[in-house]
Design a protein around this motif. Structure first.
Motif, mmCIF file in Angstrom:
data_model
loop_
_atom_site.group_PDB
_atom_site.id
_atom_site.type_symbol
_atom_site.label_atom_id
_atom_site.label_comp_id
_atom_site.label_asym_id
_atom_site.label_seq_id
_atom_site.Cartn_x
_atom_site.Cartn_y
_atom_site.Cartn_z
ATOM 1 N N ALA A 1 0.821 -1.208 0.000
ATOM 2 C CA ALA A 1 0.000 0.000 0.000
ATOM 3 C C ALA A 1 0.855 1.257 0.000
ATOM 4 O O ALA A 1 0.479 2.265 -0.568
ATOM 5 N N GLY A 2 2.001 1.207 0.607
ATOM 6 C CA GLY A 2 2.874 2.371 0.670
ATOM 7 C C GLY A 2 3.463 2.768 -0.672
ATOM 8 O O GLY A 2 3.961 3.870 -0.832
ATOM 9 N N LEU A 3 3.392 1.895 -1.655
ATOM 10 C CA LEU A 3 3.979 2.196 -2.956
ATOM 11 C C LEU A 3 3.264 3.341 -3.666
ATOM 12 O O LEU A 3 3.871 4.083 -4.426
ATOM 13 N N LEU A 4 1.971 3.465 -3.451
ATOM 14 C CA LEU A 4 1.196 4.492 -4.136
ATOM 15 C C LEU A 4 0.808 5.660 -3.227
ATOM 16 O O LEU A 4 0.098 6.561 -3.650
ATOM 17 N N ALA A 5 1.278 5.629 -2.002
ATOM 18 C CA ALA A 5 0.903 6.666 -1.045
ATOM 19 C C ALA A 5 1.579 7.988 -1.382
ATOM 20 O O ALA A 5 2.667 8.042 -1.932
ATOM 21 N N LYS A 6 0.887 9.060 -1.037
ATOM 22 C CA LYS A 6 1.470 10.391 -1.203
ATOM 23 C C LYS A 6 2.389 10.659 -0.027
ATOM 24 O O LYS A 6 2.190 10.140 1.071
ATOM 25 N N SER B 1 1.462 11.052 3.980
ATOM 26 C CA SER B 1 0.235 10.361 4.387
ATOM 27 C C SER B 1 0.599 9.092 5.161
ATOM 28 O O SER B 1 1.660 8.510 4.967
ATOM 29 N N GLU B 2 -0.303 8.684 6.034
ATOM 30 C CA GLU B 2 -0.056 7.498 6.850
ATOM 31 C C GLU B 2 -0.410 6.242 6.066
ATOM 32 O O GLU B 2 -1.307 6.243 5.233
ATOM 33 N N LYS B 3 0.298 5.155 6.373
ATOM 34 C CA LYS B 3 -0.019 3.877 5.742
ATOM 35 C C LYS B 3 -1.321 3.358 6.345
ATOM 36 O O LYS B 3 -1.548 3.492 7.552
ATOM 37 N N PRO B 4 -2.189 2.763 5.524
ATOM 38 C CA PRO B 4 -3.446 2.239 6.055
ATOM 39 C C PRO B 4 -3.213 1.016 6.933
ATOM 40 O O PRO B 4 -2.219 0.307 6.777
#
Length: 89
Positions: free
Chosen positions: A56-61, A64-67
């Protein structure tokens, strides 16, 4: 059953039809083990196993926090159930 010969360098060739039927590619790595009198070759995964949170962190801005993994899995399950219900209707 097909047979192969061990070379002087300790190598053998996996027959082409077996390579094709099991999608064995050049450069694949195998774990080798003995089970009784058998030698077993087990293909190793080409990519390491990762969690939803890691991916999920690959597309995060930035910033922003990781889900949360449980929340993400629950959302995925909900979406899949909704799509499954839509195809059955």
């Amino acid at each position: 059953m097909q047979t192969v010969k061990l070379s002087t360098k300790g190598q053998f060739v996996i027959p082409n039809e077996i390579r094709k039927s099991h999608h064995l590619a050049v450069g694949m790595e195998f774990a080798i083990s003995f089970v009784g009198n058998e030698i077993r070759l087990t293909p190793l995964p080409m990519f390491p196993v990762s969690t939803v949170t890691e991916a999920a962190g690959l597309l995060a801005k930035r910033g922003s926090e990781k889900p949360d993994e449980k929340v993400t899995r629950a959302k995925i399950a909900k979406t899949l159930k909704a799509r499954d219900a839509a195809t059955r209707a």
